[in-house]
Every structure is written in C-alpha cells, then in structure tokens.
Design an enzyme around this catalytic site. Sequence first.
Site, PDB file in Angstrom:
ATOM      1  N   ARG A   1      25.137  -4.365  -5.390  1.00  0.00           N
ATOM      2  CA  ARG A   1      25.552  -4.790  -4.045  1.00  0.00           C
ATOM      3  C   ARG A   1      27.152  -4.728  -4.221  1.00  0.00           C
ATOM      4  O   ARG A   1      27.774  -5.409  -4.955  1.00  0.00           O
ATOM      5  CB  ARG A   1      25.096  -6.200  -3.775  1.00  0.00           C
ATOM      6  CG  ARG A   1      24.176  -6.477  -2.797  1.00  0.00           C
ATOM      7  CD  ARG A   1      23.879  -7.992  -2.401  1.00  0.00           C
ATOM      8  NE  ARG A   1      22.932  -8.275  -2.154  1.00  0.00           N
ATOM      9  CZ  ARG A   1      22.384  -9.369  -2.083  1.00  0.00           C
ATOM     10  NH1 ARG A   1      22.968 -10.422  -2.512  1.00  0.00           N
ATOM     11  NH2 ARG A   1      21.190  -9.558  -1.421  1.00  0.00           N
TER      12      ARG A   1
ATOM     13  N   LYS B   1      25.509   8.143 -15.231  1.00  0.00           N
ATOM     14  CA  LYS B   1      24.272   8.377 -15.771  1.00  0.00           C
ATOM     15  C   LYS B   1      24.434   9.534 -16.889  1.00  0.00           C
ATOM     16  O   LYS B   1      24.883  10.483 -16.761  1.00  0.00           O
ATOM     17  CB  LYS B   1      23.187   8.755 -14.911  1.00  0.00           C
ATOM     18  CG  LYS B   1      21.843   9.040 -15.575  1.00  0.00           C
ATOM     19  CD  LYS B   1      20.590   8.966 -14.211  1.00  0.00           C
ATOM     20  CE  LYS B   1      19.505   9.321 -14.872  1.00  0.00           C
ATOM     21  NZ  LYS B   1      18.352   8.937 -13.802  1.00  0.00           N
TER      22      LYS B   1
ATOM     23  N   ARG C   1      12.936  10.999 -11.493  1.00  0.00           N
ATOM     24  CA  ARG C   1      12.119  10.188 -10.946  1.00  0.00           C
ATOM     25  C   ARG C   1      12.054  10.129  -9.627  1.00  0.00           C
ATOM     26  O   ARG C   1      12.766  10.783  -8.970  1.00  0.00           O
ATOM     27  CB  ARG C   1      12.615   8.746 -11.398  1.00  0.00           C
ATOM     28  CG  ARG C   1      12.242   8.505 -13.021  1.00  0.00           C
ATOM     29  CD  ARG C   1      12.119   6.988 -13.250  1.00  0.00           C
ATOM     30  NE  ARG C   1      13.359   6.208 -12.820  1.00  0.00           N
ATOM     31  CZ  ARG C   1      13.559   5.123 -12.209  1.00  0.00           C
ATOM     32  NH1 ARG C   1      12.638   4.788 -11.675  1.00  0.00           N
ATOM     33  NH2 ARG C   1      14.669   4.673 -12.057  1.00  0.00           N
TER      34      ARG C   1
END
Length: 329
Positions: free
Chosen positions: A321, A186, A121
């Site tokens: 974050r 991932k 992507r």
Amino acid sequence: MAEPLEYRVLRMLSHLEYRSGEALARALGVTRATVWNAIRSAQRHGVAIDGIRGSGYRLADPIVWLDAAAINAALGPLAAGFRIRVADEVDSTSSRLLASEGADAPGTVLVAERQRAGRGRAGRPWHSAPGGSLTFSVLWRFAGGAASLGGASLAVAVALIRALNGLGIPGVQVKWPNDIVHRGRKLAGILIELRGDALGPTDAVIGVGINVSLPQGTREAIDQPAVDLRALAGAVDRNRLLAAVLREFHAVLARFEAEGFRALREEWDRHHAYRGREVELYLPSGERVGGHVQDVGPAGELILRTAAGARSFVSGELRLRPAPPEVAA
Ligand code: BTN
C-alpha cells in the site's frame, strides 16, 4: 530434436573474438545470407551480438550454453533421480510436460534456451532470453492427492532461496506466495500446475523462471521491476544453478511430502518480504482487500489483519500500500 540453425550459429560464436559470416557459413554448409538471417533472429530473441563489417560477429557477453552432461555432472549421485532434457526452443517447458500425458517419467526436467510462449501466473507471459535466463520445468510425483499440496509452491520457493543462498547470492526474499524478489524487484517466478487424479498420486509440473542476465529489450518487456543474478552476483553458470536448484528440490520436497508445509513455514517466514507491511491483496474474483500482513498459515495461506479481523487467503496478488501522504504541521 534437430538443432535449429540459429543455435548452431550461436554456439560457434564467442565473446572473445569475431568470426566472419563467411567462415560461419563455410563451417555450417550454408550461405552467408542464411547466417545473417540466423544472427538477426537471435538478436530479435534478445541475444546481444556485436557485428562489425569486415570482421564478423561476436557475442557481446559470454554465454555458457545449457548442457545436459554439465548439469548431470554438477548433480553428482543425485543425477540418477532426474532425467535432464535440454531444448533450444519450445513453446513453454511446462506446457510440454503437461501435454506429454504420462510419456515422461517423474523426475523429468525440461530446460530450454528459449520459450516462444513462456507462461507466468495469472495468465501473464513470462519473458526470457536465450543465454540470459534459466527456464525449466520438472515433473514431480507427489504420493498424496491434490488436497495434500497446500503450500507446495511456497515449499518450492524455500528450495530456490536455499539454492541461491548456497551459490553466494544473499538478500533474496519471497513475496507471497512464491515470487522470488530482491529489494522488491522480481528475480524468479514459480508456476505449479497439476496433472491427473485428485485423490493421488498427483503429478505436478513445477515451472521455474530465473532472470540470469537479462538483455535490455527483455527487461523492458517485463511489466514490473525486475532484477537479474548478474546484477547481484556477476556471471552465473546456469548448468550449476539448475543442478543446485534440483538438489534443493530433492531435499525440500521430500520434507514437504513427509510433513507438509508446516515443517518449512518457519524457514519461509525468515525470507518473507512483506511481513508486517500494509498491503492490498487483489483476489482472483476482482475483489481487493486491504490489511496488515500478519503471517502465513500451516498450509501456506496468507493471514491478513483487516478491518474485519484476521482473514486467510489461498490466492491473490499482493501489492504494497502506498504510504499515506504526510500531513503538513
Ligand atoms: C510467475 O509468474 O511468477 C511464474 C513464472 C513461471 C515461469 C516458468 S519459466 C519455465 C516454465 N515454463 C513456463 O511457461 N512457465 C514456467
């Protein structure tokens, strides 16, 4: 498609015993130097091969090569709905199907041992290795126009999660919109590209890359923490894995077509990696939005609670974050 010599050599190797360069050369009708070059090339592409002077070559790890007959057998009666094509090397399975301009029928599946230019992507490369990855694309025809495909990539993620769970691989989650992760690392990625008419029917090329057993070099090339199936579940037969994923595509995408993403939303949400977390969303425009992950909407949009209230987004890259520094008492 002629089989490149590299793969003919590789398919003659086993992880159990060494085969001499001379025996390989004789069997293939080439010189020993040619065999040596093929072995070097396979090693450069990430295949782990042990070589011992005087003994020959051996695969460092067992490899079950991709095989259309094995995939069809594992699909059983569903095989009639797919047309499996196995390639040794292509630039990208998705690019190939996108370029075929209607020559491939819906249901065509192109799976490759190696992609020379695998695409992820946001224009990023997708790294994989022969024998150590599952990289494939499926040409899927959706009856509706492109506008009806909101949430399609999240639906594909649901299919992948089901397939992985079905093979006994638990703990896999989805990072919005469609990264398959395990504890933040991932495991698999999905890239959907559309072809043809905006009003419909729409042909989508659904590209999927799964890390199965990544060699060190490939892992180092990936620009984010990655994990493979071998670390989670040991050796996985890629032919069975592909058949399991296609079976779930068949079930999940039929439901998606009939009812839209809203019918799969609850299931997606059960595997939502960042639900309730503080994140930053990097938008394609370059803007960065901070917020609290609230939910996903009926079309797969991400809903963030931001300083300006709840906002929904259809694309972007999520990052957690960092926790605020602790204040000393
Ligand atoms: C992502 O960035 O997460 C999406 C990765 C998609 C990779 C797959 S591998 C098979 C298909 N062919 C490609 O070139 N890309 C997709």
